[in-house]
Design an enzyme around this catalytic site. Structure first.
Site, PDB file in Angstrom:
ATOM      1  N   CYS A   1     -18.871  24.650 -40.060  1.00 20.57           N
ATOM      2  CA  CYS A   1     -18.181  25.888 -40.454  1.00 20.57           C
ATOM      3  C   CYS A   1     -18.573  26.274 -41.886  1.00 20.57           C
ATOM      4  CB  CYS A   1     -16.675  25.707 -40.257  1.00 20.57           C
ATOM      5  SG  CYS A   1     -15.780  27.252 -40.345  1.00 20.57           S
TER       6      CYS A   1
ATOM      7  N   HIS B   1     -15.943  23.469 -34.722  1.00 21.59           N
ATOM      8  CA  HIS B   1     -15.444  22.181 -35.222  1.00 21.59           C
ATOM      9  C   HIS B   1     -15.517  21.098 -34.140  1.00 21.59           C
ATOM     10  CE1 HIS B   1     -13.773  23.545 -39.096  1.00 21.59           C
ATOM     11  NE2 HIS B   1     -13.706  24.711 -38.475  1.00 21.59           N
TER      12      HIS B   1
ATOM     13  N   GLU C   1     -15.014  18.066 -34.458  1.00 15.87           N
ATOM     14  CA  GLU C   1     -14.027  17.002 -34.714  1.00 15.87           C
ATOM     15  C   GLU C   1     -12.666  17.281 -34.080  1.00 15.87           C
ATOM     16  OE1 GLU C   1     -15.145  19.207 -36.768  1.00 15.87           O
ATOM     17  OE2 GLU C   1     -13.687  19.862 -38.256  1.00 15.87           O
TER      18      GLU C   1
ATOM     19  N   GLY D   1       8.875  -3.562 -47.632  1.00 17.47           N
ATOM     20  CA  GLY D   1       9.287  -4.135 -46.350  1.00 17.47           C
ATOM     21  C   GLY D   1       8.649  -3.407 -45.183  1.00 17.47           C
TER      22      GLY D   1
ATOM     23  N   VAL E   1       5.316  -1.520 -43.098  1.00 15.81           N
ATOM     24  CA  VAL E   1       4.052  -2.071 -42.604  1.00 15.81           C
ATOM     25  C   VAL E   1       3.011  -2.188 -43.722  1.00 15.81           C
ATOM     26  CG1 VAL E   1       2.118  -1.631 -41.037  1.00 15.81           C
ATOM     27  CG2 VAL E   1       4.426  -1.035 -40.340  1.00 15.81           C
TER      28      VAL E   1
END
Ligand code: XMP
Length: 552
Positions: A79, A195, A197, A250, A252
């Site tokens: 693009c 695009h 993606e 605490g 992840v």
């Protein structure tokens, strides 16, 4: 390790390009579109993708380092990236009469691609020059076209190429008649007006694969095992025998960062600090402590400061005032407690910042990416000071959330911790609407624990997973109102509790989890039976947007 650089010109999908290529096993780095590309930045680079942008090349759009055009590496312009390349090489780009958005068909020109690369389009013609082999490989990656050579692409653009720069040839047009696939005849330069993606683009991944492997010849060496090994070595080298202090929430990310530090360094060098604000979920501190000790933590500093937080919140009812009081106190306690540890000035401060945190907070990556959330604690005075002193460790700052989960599993973090739903920094304070009191915290904690326990024990007939695993985030909210009910034969005046359960990819948008009614009814009954102060349960059926995930 081979890598592909993605130059981010401010596109919402620049991250997605990086993601797609990483999923192919090739390491990617997203850099601001105009960042200088010295030999170090280009080391081991096999190709460069130029992303889209909301800007126009003829207005304020950022310009890449000219090295991009001189380094000889394959380029893929997407693009704006394509328009940028064309414009920088002497072509023209102009506004469309009307912006194009969404699914639009693209047709590859007859004869383009496989045997003899010839374009018979009106824009350009003739046999391609020294870029022939790469061009063929690139075009081979396009979707199977059932003899029609047409596929559905996804576009979002307000400008188009109106004159091709010398050497560029057009191999595909959109149904609306604009150039959509460009290849340079002598240089390994490729451009797409659409695009690949975005998932709505048919065969988009195949096109990216054709660029990454067919054109760039990149090696798929990006594995988590290898990355963990490299991280362990580089952390050990960088830290030497200095102590490291990791601030742990605490969640992840910080738990995985802790596990990684404990795997990379002698455990005696690693200090972990965790603040129990009194606004945590039921038994949370005990669980965090057990998990960290299991990972080999020797110096775990748990700061119990529930009283301080409750008194700072006393009388506050406005969501922003509550958030500010919590944020300020967090910083005060953090500084006080870190000082009390008496670590030498040379200590390193670590945090579990993710790649997306850096992008969202506009720190360092993709300069043009917008600030989306303000509640990320990528910075605090202490963190800023350490950053200035060059003594911050953010070992997860190249990784996306699901990669962090994979890494966590490799360094011994339990599945239960890795699959835990996100929890906001201000904790239960933003789930108790209005004033926060110790009593309300206890009521909410009990109700929340029951809700989560039920979600873990019930399975979805559709997926076979537990509800908890299918849901991205679930919690309960205590409303600042009471309503009338009966218990036994007695009139009861109890608090109203809302259940929230959403599905999401990243928390930026969210859909309501479609519970089977029977499960909702049973969960509601269990909560009102077990938590006597709650008289009524409701289910929040609002998506984000317009509602946010948390209520405050
Ligand atoms: P919202 O409510 O903005 O939440 O839709 C999006 C995600 O962010 C979490 N959240 C926070 N996380 N500090 C955090 O670390 C905060 O102040 C905060 N507020 C919201 C929220 O739980 C959801 O996962």
């Amino acid at each position: 390790m081979d890598k592909i650089i993605v130059l981010d010109f401010g596109s919402q999908t620049a991250q997605l390009i990086g993601r797609r290529i990483r999923d192919m096993g090739v390491y990617t780095e997203i850099l601001p579109g105009d960042s200088p590309l010295d030999a170090e930045a280009l080391a081991e680079t096999r190709g460069i993708v130029l992303s889209g942008s909301p800007e126009s090349v003829y207005e304020n759009g950022a310009v890449p380092d000219r090295v991009v055009y001189e380094c000889g590496l394959p380029l893929l312009g997407i693009c704006y990236g394509l328009q940028r390349m064309n414009y920088d090489q002497g072509g023209a780009v102009e506004p469309l009469p009307r912006r194009e958005y969404g699914r639009i068909g693209v047709t590859i020109a007859e004869g383009a691609g496989l045997d003899n690369i010839v374009s018979d389009t009106a824009v350009s013609g003739g046999v391609i020059g020294t870029n022939t082999v790469a061009a063929r490989r690139f075009l081979e990656g396009f979707p199977p076209n059932n003899g029609t050579r047409r596929f559905t692409a996804w576009m979002s653009h307000g400008d188009t190429l109106t004159r091709l720069a010398p050497g560029f040839r057009c191999y595909g047009f959109s149904d609306t008649g604009y150039p959509a696939v460009l290849i340079h005849e002598d240089r390994p330069w490729f451009g797409l007006q659409f695009h690949p993606e975005v998932t709505h683009c048919e065969g988009g991944t195949g096109i990216l694969r054709a660029f990454v492997f067919g054109v760039c010849g990149a090696d798929a060496g990006w594995t988590m095992e290898r990355y963990v090994q490299e991280l362990r070595t580089s952390l050990a080298e960088r830290v030497g025998d200095n102590p490291v202090l990791l601030l742990i929430s605490g969640g992840v990310d910080s738990t995985v960062a802790g596990a990684l530090l404990l795997a990379a360094l002698p455990p005696d060098q690693v200090h972990l600090m965790y603040m129990d604000t009194g606004l945590m979920r039921k038994d949370e501190t005990t669980a965090v402590k057990a998990a960290l000790e299991k990972l080999g933590a020797r110096h775990l500093h748990i700061v119990y400061c529930g009283e301080e937080f409750l008194s700072a919140l006393k009388g506050l009812t406005e969501p922003e005032a509550k958030r500010k009081a919590i944020g300020d106190l967090f910083i005060t306690i953090q500084e006080r407690e870190v000082r009390a540890l008496g670590l030498p000035d040379s200590y390193f401060l670590a945090q579990g910042t993710l790649y997306t945190d850096l992008i969202e907070s506009g720190k360092g990556v993709g300069k043009k990416a917008r600030l989306i959330k303000s509640h990320h604690n990528v910075g605090s005075p202490l963190v800023d000071a350490k950053r200035r002193a060059g003594r911050i460790l953010e070992p997860l700052d190249r990784l996306y959330k699901d990669e962090v989960r994979r890494l966590g599993a490799l360094v011994g973090v339990q599945r239960e911790v890795l699959q835990r739903h996100p929890f906001p920094g201000p904790g239960l304070a933003v789930r108790i609407l209005g004033e926060v009191t110790a009593e309300k915290c206890n009521i909410l904690r009990e109700a929340d624990a029951i809700f989560i326990e039920e979600l873990k024990s019930r399975r979805s007939a559709e997926t076979g997973n537990s509800f908890y695993d299918d849901i991205w985030q679930a919690f309960t909210v205590l409303l600042p109102i009471r309503s009338v009910g009966v218990a036994g034969d007695v009139r009861k005046y109890g608090w109203v509790l809302a259940l929230r359960a959403i599905t999401s990819a990243d928390g930026m948008t969210a859909d309501v989890y479609p519970f089977p009614t029977a499960d909702l009814l049973e969960i509601s009954t269990r909560i009102t039976n077990a938590v006597k102060d709650i008289g009524r349960v409701t289910y929040d059926i609002s998506s984000k947007p317009p509602a946010t995930i948390e209520w405050e």
